[in-house]
Design an enzyme around this catalytic site. Sequence first.
Site, PDB file in Angstrom:
ATOM      1  N   THR A 186       1.143  -0.781  -0.028  1.00  0.00           N
ATOM      2  CA  THR A 186       0.022   0.356  -0.048  1.00  0.00           C
ATOM      3  C   THR A 186       0.914   1.441   0.275  1.00  0.00           C
ATOM      4  OG1 THR A 186      -1.903  -0.946   1.036  1.00  0.00           O
ATOM      5  CG2 THR A 186      -1.548   1.500   1.184  1.00  0.00           C
ATOM      6  N   ARG A 214     -15.233  -5.732  -0.028  1.00  0.00           N
ATOM      7  CA  ARG A 214     -14.152  -5.470   1.084  1.00  0.00           C
ATOM      8  C   ARG A 214     -13.377  -4.365   1.232  1.00  0.00           C
ATOM      9  NH1 ARG A 214      -8.827  -3.908   2.984  1.00  0.00           N
ATOM     10  NH2 ARG A 214      -8.508  -4.593   4.735  1.00  0.00           N
ATOM     11  N   VAL A 215     -13.196  -3.531   1.737  1.00  0.00           N
ATOM     12  CA  VAL A 215     -13.371  -1.959   1.665  1.00  0.00           C
ATOM     13  C   VAL A 215     -12.655  -2.292   3.005  1.00  0.00           C
ATOM     14  CG1 VAL A 215     -13.522   0.730   2.304  1.00  0.00           C
ATOM     15  CG2 VAL A 215     -14.812  -0.875   1.008  1.00  0.00           C
ATOM     16  N   GLY A 216     -11.384  -1.650   2.921  1.00  0.00           N
ATOM     17  CA  GLY A 216      -9.745  -1.505   3.830  1.00  0.00           C
ATOM     18  C   GLY A 216     -10.231  -0.028   3.963  1.00  0.00           C
ATOM     19  N   THR A 237      -0.343   2.214   6.785  1.00  0.00           N
ATOM     20  CA  THR A 237      -0.135   0.686   6.110  1.00  0.00           C
ATOM     21  C   THR A 237      -0.336  -0.745   7.279  1.00  0.00           C
ATOM     22  OG1 THR A 237       0.890  -0.402   4.080  1.00  0.00           O
ATOM     23  CG2 THR A 237       2.219   0.621   5.631  1.00  0.00           C
ATOM     24  N   GLY A 238      -1.463  -1.597   6.462  1.00  0.00           N
ATOM     25  CA  GLY A 238      -1.539  -2.620   7.496  1.00  0.00           C
ATOM     26  C   GLY A 238      -2.631  -2.950   7.380  1.00  0.00           C
ATOM     27  N   GLY A 240      -6.565  -3.716   7.241  1.00  0.00           N
ATOM     28  CA  GLY A 240      -7.354  -3.238   7.369  1.00  0.00           C
ATOM     29  C   GLY A 240      -8.533  -2.234   8.532  1.00  0.00           C
TER      30      GLY A 240
END
Length: 319
Positions: A186, A214-216, A237-238, A240
């Site tokens: 990301t 799916r949304v992060g 970042t990671g 989510g």
Amino acid sequence: MKSYVIWVLSLFLIAACSSSTDQTMTTGPITLVIHGGAGRIVKGELTPAKENAYRHQLINALEQGFKILEEGGESAQAVVAAIQIMEASPLFNAGKGSVRNRDGVIEMDASIMEGKTSLAGAVAGVRTIKSPITAAYKIMTKSPYVMLVAKGAQRFAAEHGIEIVPPTYFHAKSTDQSSPSSGLGTVGAVALDRYGNLAAGTSTGGTPKKHPGRVGDSAIIGAGTYADNRSCAISATGHGEFFIRQVVGHEISARMKYRKQSLARAAEDVIQETLKPIGGKGGVIGLDRAGNIAMVFNTEGMYRGYMRESEPPRVYFYQ
Ligand code: ASP
């Protein structure tokens, strides 16, 4: 008489200070910080050729974004320029290098926020937009909305002259979907411009083999992206879901505002003390108005770097 003069002088001073707007006030050195994802980035596991490729792209992103700041551009424009470079590279899980979901399709998320105006823009689940951060920026600057998703976002992008590309554009061969580090990459940027204004942005292909739809956190203002001139600009970042539940960007900002913590302390506490114990892997980059930088992560590594006036760009991978 003397006290009258002092009184008039102080009134004049107060008026002079309060009429200086954010546009004319420089509070810190122009600065750009970027990341290219956190995760299993271990010394010795990356070939020298791969290391060089990442270093080259990160430096390129820093230089392009920093140029905008040097030329008097705004922080949000620098954030977009830096992220566009990384979105166009197959090395990162954003734009061209985005990983596929369970159906073998890519669905990208991105968001951007300005610290001065609190304006923000975001897209989620987009499949055809070449540069999702550009679409997020357009939503922020040319619409009354904060977030558009999927087909509606794609339609908005096309209507605003943003480049739409066929699915084949994204099928970057170099994204090895089966490697342990797949999904890593990301991208994000935070910037401080000449006028003392902060901005943050993030762009991603999300987690590999995610459920369609799916949304992060990268699309969520307050979680993966947050900027407030009174505190800081953050890009995360990671994993989510953890970053959304802990509202990471806003949490760091709130600790600075209400607990009077430094950026370094607030970022460190949230990543190491809040996220790590519950299994939330990842990291953040952060910047405050004085130009203080934070690059904190609880994984083996994070692609990251920064650039300041009269210093060469600096890039790091490992702990
Ligand atoms: N935060 C991103 C997401 O959950 C993935 C990442 O940063 O690696 O979509």
